[in-house]
Design an enzyme around this catalytic site. Structure first.
Site, PDB file in Angstrom:
ATOM      1  N   ASP A 108     -61.705 -30.686  39.393  1.00 17.25           N
ATOM      2  CA  ASP A 108     -61.843 -29.692  40.461  1.00 17.25           C
ATOM      3  C   ASP A 108     -63.169 -28.950  40.398  1.00 17.25           C
ATOM      4  OD1 ASP A 108     -61.124 -28.377  38.086  1.00 17.25           O
ATOM      5  OD2 ASP A 108     -59.080 -28.037  38.763  1.00 17.25           O
ATOM      6  N   ASP A 162     -48.696 -20.524  36.795  1.00 17.10           N
ATOM      7  CA  ASP A 162     -47.861 -20.798  37.977  1.00 17.10           C
ATOM      8  C   ASP A 162     -47.540 -22.290  38.111  1.00 17.10           C
ATOM      9  OD1 ASP A 162     -50.297 -21.864  38.754  1.00 17.10           O
ATOM     10  OD2 ASP A 162     -50.530 -20.600  40.533  1.00 17.10           O
ATOM     11  N   HIS A 203     -49.765 -24.847  38.051  1.00 13.16           N
ATOM     12  CA  HIS A 203     -50.755 -25.753  38.656  1.00 13.16           C
ATOM     13  C   HIS A 203     -51.349 -26.697  37.612  1.00 13.16           C
ATOM     14  CE1 HIS A 203     -53.867 -22.392  37.873  1.00 13.16           C
ATOM     15  NE2 HIS A 203     -54.328 -23.422  37.188  1.00 13.16           N
ATOM     16  N   GLU A 230     -51.765 -25.822  43.514  1.00  7.67           N
ATOM     17  CA  GLU A 230     -50.959 -24.617  43.389  1.00  7.67           C
ATOM     18  C   GLU A 230     -49.522 -24.890  43.839  1.00  7.67           C
ATOM     19  OE1 GLU A 230     -52.083 -22.338  41.710  1.00  7.67           O
ATOM     20  OE2 GLU A 230     -53.931 -21.394  42.421  1.00  7.67           O
TER      21      GLU A 230
HETATM   22  C1  F6R Z   1     -59.361 -26.619  35.438  1.00  5.99           C
HETATM   23  C2  F6R Z   1     -57.999 -26.905  35.850  1.00  5.99           C
HETATM   24  C3  F6R Z   1     -56.915 -25.890  35.702  1.00  5.99           C
HETATM   25  C4  F6R Z   1     -56.816 -25.285  34.309  1.00  5.99           C
HETATM   26  C5  F6R Z   1     -55.733 -24.208  34.282  1.00  5.99           C
HETATM   27  C6  F6R Z   1     -55.576 -23.586  32.902  1.00  5.99           C
HETATM   28  O1  F6R Z   1     -60.177 -27.761  35.627  1.00  5.99           O
HETATM   29  O2  F6R Z   1     -57.773 -27.956  36.324  1.00  5.99           O
HETATM   30  O3  F6R Z   1     -55.683 -26.498  36.024  1.00  5.99           O
HETATM   31  O4  F6R Z   1     -56.532 -26.297  33.389  1.00  5.99           O
HETATM   32  O5  F6R Z   1     -56.040 -23.225  35.204  1.00  5.99           O
HETATM   33  O6  F6R Z   1     -56.724 -22.879  32.569  1.00  5.99           O
HETATM   34  P1  F6R Z   1     -56.886 -22.194  31.144  1.00  5.99           P
HETATM   35  O7  F6R Z   1     -57.077 -23.300  30.163  1.00  5.99           O
HETATM   36  O8  F6R Z   1     -58.133 -21.364  31.301  1.00  5.99           O
HETATM   37  O9  F6R Z   1     -55.670 -21.391  30.897  1.00  5.99           O
END
Ligand code: F6R
Length: 261
Positions: free
Chosen positions: A67, A136, A138, A143
């Site tokens: 992403d 959440d 994702h 989302e």
């Molecule tokens: C980022 C991504 C997100 C993160 C998620 C957890 O490329 O795809 O799904 O893996 O937001 O983020 P952290 O590791 O910062 O808790």
């Protein structure tokens, strides 16, 4: 789904790096799907260490990140292109032409998303997709309520995610509200998925992913459909799993021929 409970976050990241290094060693032309966020940083640091100290080479590897934010370029502190350069790409030998992230500055966003899907297909698909998880549920930036069949597209971040990620934004500046993300259908096509979750604040998300119902409202639950998904979690993130003793016994009794490192 394979659930591996490790004593600490450090060991979660070491294990993830070991799995990736093993794949790249066995298959120098591997296609890696990569994630950003705070959780995987030590994984990249360990891969960089292996590159420097053991000669692990990424010369033949192709990468696709999950992403990127819409409307910022690689000079912005929240840019995932910048994150990946700083954490990984600038320190290993992967050729720039083999590195792919969605272009959040594209004038034609749907065209960019279609081209991203086509590039993944042209590379032969993703061998291993590294994933983190949001509180959440994702994965990527899919989302809650994301279609379980979704492909790379634009998404609006939830308030929960914007709050969790706002740390990178300069004072007084809002985090971009839109992202381009691989879809859940895109992620499920990877030949292997490895999800890392560390800390008690991820315990609810982990239990929903593994033991909750399959539902678009909790996108990570889609991994229940994947034939080769591994969850690497520390004790704190595993804290709410009802079957954690079972998962431990499975790992302890894993036949030697099934081990991958
Ligand atoms: C980022 C991504 C997100 C993160 C998620 C957890 O490329 O795809 O799904 O893996 O937001 O983020 P952290 O590791 O910062 O808790």
């Amino acid at each position: 789904m394979e659930v591996l409970i490790l004593p600490s976050g450090r060991e979660v990241c070491e294990q993830a790096a070991r799995i990736i290094a093993h794949l790249v060693g066995a298959r120098p032309g591997a296609v890696l799907g990569l994630a950003t966020g705070s959780t995987p940083r030590p994984i990249y640091a360990e891969l960089v260490r292996r590159h420097r100290e053991t000669g692990l080479s990424f010369r033949g590897v192709t990468t696709f990140n999950l992403d990127e934010y819409v409307g910022i370029d690689a000079t912005h502190p929240c840019s995932y292109r910048r994150y990946m350069a700083e954490a990984f790409f600038d320190h290993v030998d992967v050729p720039a032409a083999q590195v792919h992230l969605p272009n959040g500055m594209a004038a034609d966003i749907p065209g960019e998303c279609d081209a991203y899907e086509a590039a993944i297909g042209a590379a032969g698909g993703i061998d291993l997709q590294l994933l983190g998880i949001g509180r959440d549920g994702h994965i990527g930036f899919n989302e809650p309520s994301s279609s379980l069949g979704s492909r790379t597209r634009i998404k609006t971040l939830s308030a929960v995610t914007r709050a969790a990620n706002r740390g990178c934004a300069p004072a007084g500046e809002e985090l971009p509200g839109h992202v381009i993300t691989m879809g859940i259908g895109t992620i499920l096509e990877a030949r292997r998925c490895v999800l890392v979750a560390i800390g008690a604040h991820k315990a609810d998300a982990v239990v929903e992913t593994v033991e909750g119902p399959l539902r678009a409202f909790f996108p990570a639950s889609a991994l229940q459909l994947h034939p080769h998904a591994t969850l690497l979690v520390d004790e704190a993130a595993a804290g709410r799993l009802a079957l954690r003793d079972y998962y431990r016994s499975v790992a302890a009794a894993k036949p030697a021929w099934q081990r991958e490192d």
